[in-house]
Design a protein around this motif. Structure first.
Motif, PDB file in Angstrom:
ATOM      1  N   CYS A   1       0.836  -1.203   0.000  1.00  0.00           N
ATOM      2  CA  CYS A   1       0.000   0.000   0.000  1.00  0.00           C
ATOM      3  C   CYS A   1       0.870   1.252   0.000  1.00  0.00           C
ATOM      4  CB  CYS A   1      -0.929  -0.018   1.211  1.00  0.00           C
ATOM      5  SG  CYS A   1      -2.055   1.391   1.307  1.00  0.00           S
TER       6      CYS A   1
ATOM      7  N   LEU B   1       1.056   4.085  -3.064  1.00  0.00           N
ATOM      8  CA  LEU B   1       0.679   5.476  -2.810  1.00  0.00           C
ATOM      9  C   LEU B   1       1.857   6.426  -3.064  1.00  0.00           C
ATOM     10  CD1 LEU B   1      -1.535   5.123   0.385  1.00  0.00           C
ATOM     11  CD2 LEU B   1      -2.281   5.564  -1.944  1.00  0.00           C
TER      12      LEU B   1
ATOM     13  N   ASP C   1      -3.328  10.049   0.500  1.00  0.00           N
ATOM     14  CA  ASP C   1      -4.702   9.648   0.790  1.00  0.00           C
ATOM     15  C   ASP C   1      -4.972   9.802   2.290  1.00  0.00           C
ATOM     16  OD1 ASP C   1      -7.182   8.421   1.036  1.00  0.00           O
ATOM     17  OD2 ASP C   1      -6.721   6.916  -0.488  1.00  0.00           O
TER      18      ASP C   1
ATOM     19  N   THR D   1      -5.214   0.390  -1.559  1.00  0.00           N
ATOM     20  CA  THR D   1      -4.222   0.121  -2.604  1.00  0.00           C
ATOM     21  C   THR D   1      -4.885   0.035  -3.968  1.00  0.00           C
ATOM     22  OG1 THR D   1      -2.958  -1.156  -0.978  1.00  0.00           O
ATOM     23  CG2 THR D   1      -2.355  -1.422  -3.288  1.00  0.00           C
TER      24      THR D   1
ATOM     25  N   ALA E   1      -6.082   3.376  -5.258  1.00  0.00           N
ATOM     26  CA  ALA E   1      -4.975   4.190  -5.743  1.00  0.00           C
ATOM     27  C   ALA E   1      -4.497   3.731  -7.119  1.00  0.00           C
ATOM     28  CB  ALA E   1      -3.818   4.146  -4.748  1.00  0.00           C
TER      29      ALA E   1
END
Length: 435
Positions: free
Chosen positions: A329, A333, A340, A375, A378
């Motif tokens: 994750c 990102l 986020d 995840t 994104a």
């Protein structure tokens, strides 16, 4: 020692009143002992009552092992952390199907066989037009995967080992293609054909996000993340969808129908839809400063709010997949440049869950669904595609379990029994005489 043929088999005794019955106790290579009650009804005239089958072993398997108390997940004996770090998804597929990691030559042959089956019959594109544009992608997946048996008659004879393997390869190869078609159909974009010079995960991203009018090159960080997500979800022992596939397969149904049944089971919010539910929960909380309010609500038995993405039916310790998913994750990102706020909420919730006595006592640790939703969002996937991606990954586990079940001489058609609490025998009353 074999679980069923070992010379040192133990026995357990069941006592009801003044009657005693003995049943064999088997010991697997790891895990708790198992009492064989297959002859319980024949010997005692009684059944066991086990809602949810939480204490019932329905089969013998060599594929996946989970130790929920210790937070361990093994594919054919290999820890999930090591596979996710050092392998790729097709490595994992080979391992689950054949029981061992492939040599370089075996891997090359396997990749070639999967790659040669990535396309679906051209008539399938017209089949999709029968769905409404706003149909849920999982509804499309259930229908289209079940329809494969109408297009590939040459791999539905489950008594033929060659046909079983052809069907297995086809399912692993075609599932990403169908999933991408379901995604493209839902957003009104043209289908993209698979590109067989790409690896499995990159090819899937290409089919989902490329368009015919401009070039597309998948980000290698996102491709690696997609591949890792597939690995983490490839199999998970006898969960609801896997048990559904085995139950459907026990009747002799063709493999495409069995996988379609598994997809239908996976669709449930308590199973494959949990990552979507976790994301919605994080969005409801919204910001870090609101977390104490929701933590308080989660501890209130009279409040309908529940923390999603925490705890697991099997794991009573930290889900080993969650640690890998957390790392993935952060990588995604950082690569896509998204700050986020939901990740901040997730991180603070995780910190509290690992230090708060209430969560520790109840063993409510973050699970893999906790991070996967953030995840996937994104990466550009809408929430209704999350469970579809789960199905793509889990297909190899379903196929491996189905194949193992078909080849197990001890396997019988599934037929659970029940504790009946309805009306006792009574005579039919003609319509005019009913009160």
């Amino acid at each position: 020692m074999d679980a069923k043929t070992g010379s040192n088999t133990k026995t357990g005794t069941l006592t009801v009143g003044d009657q005693n019955w003995s049943f064999p106790i088997y010991q697997g290579t790891v895990g708790p002992d198992v009492i064989d009650i297959s002859k319980l009804y024949a010997q005692t005239g009684m059944f066991t009552y086990d809602p949810g089958f939480t204490s019932t072993g329905s089969c013998e398997s060599k594929i996946t092992y989970i130790d929920g108390d210790e937070g361990v997940l093994l594919y054919r004996g290999y820890p999930i952390e090591q596979i996710a770090e050092g392998g790729d998804f097709l490595d994992t597929c080979y391992l689950l199907l054949y029981g061992e990691l492939p040599t370089s030559e075996q891997k090359l042959d396997f990749v070639k066989r999967v790659t040669n089956h990535t396309m679906v019959h051209e008539q399938m594109s017209r089949f999709f037009q029968g769905f409404r544009r706003d149909a849920h992608p999982m509804a499309i997946m259930v229908g289209s995967v079940g329809a494969l048996s109408a297009f590939y008659h040459d791999s539905t004879d489950i008594s033929d080992p060659t046909q079983r393997m052809i069907a297995s390869i086809r399912m692993i190869a075609k599932m990403p293609t169908l999933a991408a078609m379901a995604f493209k159909y839902s957003i009104g974009q043209p289908f993209m054909y698979p590109q067989n010079d790409l690896d499995y995960a990159t090819n899937f991203l290409q089919m989902c996000f490329a368009v015919p009018c401009e070039p597309y090159k998948a980000n290698p960080i996102l491709s690696k993340a997609m591949d890792r997500i597939f690995i983490l979800h490839a199999d998970h022992e006898q969960n609801a969808s896997t048990s559904t596939v085995r139950l459907a397969g026990s009747s002799g149904a063709n493999p495409f129908a069995c996988i379609a049944a598994g997809i239908a089971s996976l669709w449930g919010p308590a199973h494959g839809g949990a990552n979507e539910a976790a994301l919605k929960m994080l969005a409801e909380i919204g910001s870090v400063d609101r977390i104490p309010e929701y933590i308080k609500r989660s501890k209130d038995k009279n409040d309908s709010f529940r923390l999603m993405g925490f705890g697991h039916r099997v794991y009573k310790h930290y889900d080993p997949r969650a640690k890998i998913m957390q790392q993935t994750c952060h990588e995604v990102l950082k690569e896509v440049g998204i700050n986020d706020p939901l990740l901040d909420v997730a991180m603070e919730l995780e910190r509290i869950a690992l230090s708060d006595d209430y969560f520790i006592e109840k063993k409510l640790y973050p699970n893999v669904d906790f991070y996967s939703g953030i995840t996937l969002r994104a990466m550009g996937f809408p929430t209704d595609m999350f469970t579809v991606l789960f199905a793509v990954a889990r297909t190899v586990g379903w196929i491996a379990q189905w194949k193992e079940m078909i080849e197990d001489p001890a396997q019988k058609i599934g037929r659970p029994r029940q504790l009946y609490s309805g009306a006792t025998r009574r005579d039919y009353v003609a319509e005019g005489k009913r009160k």
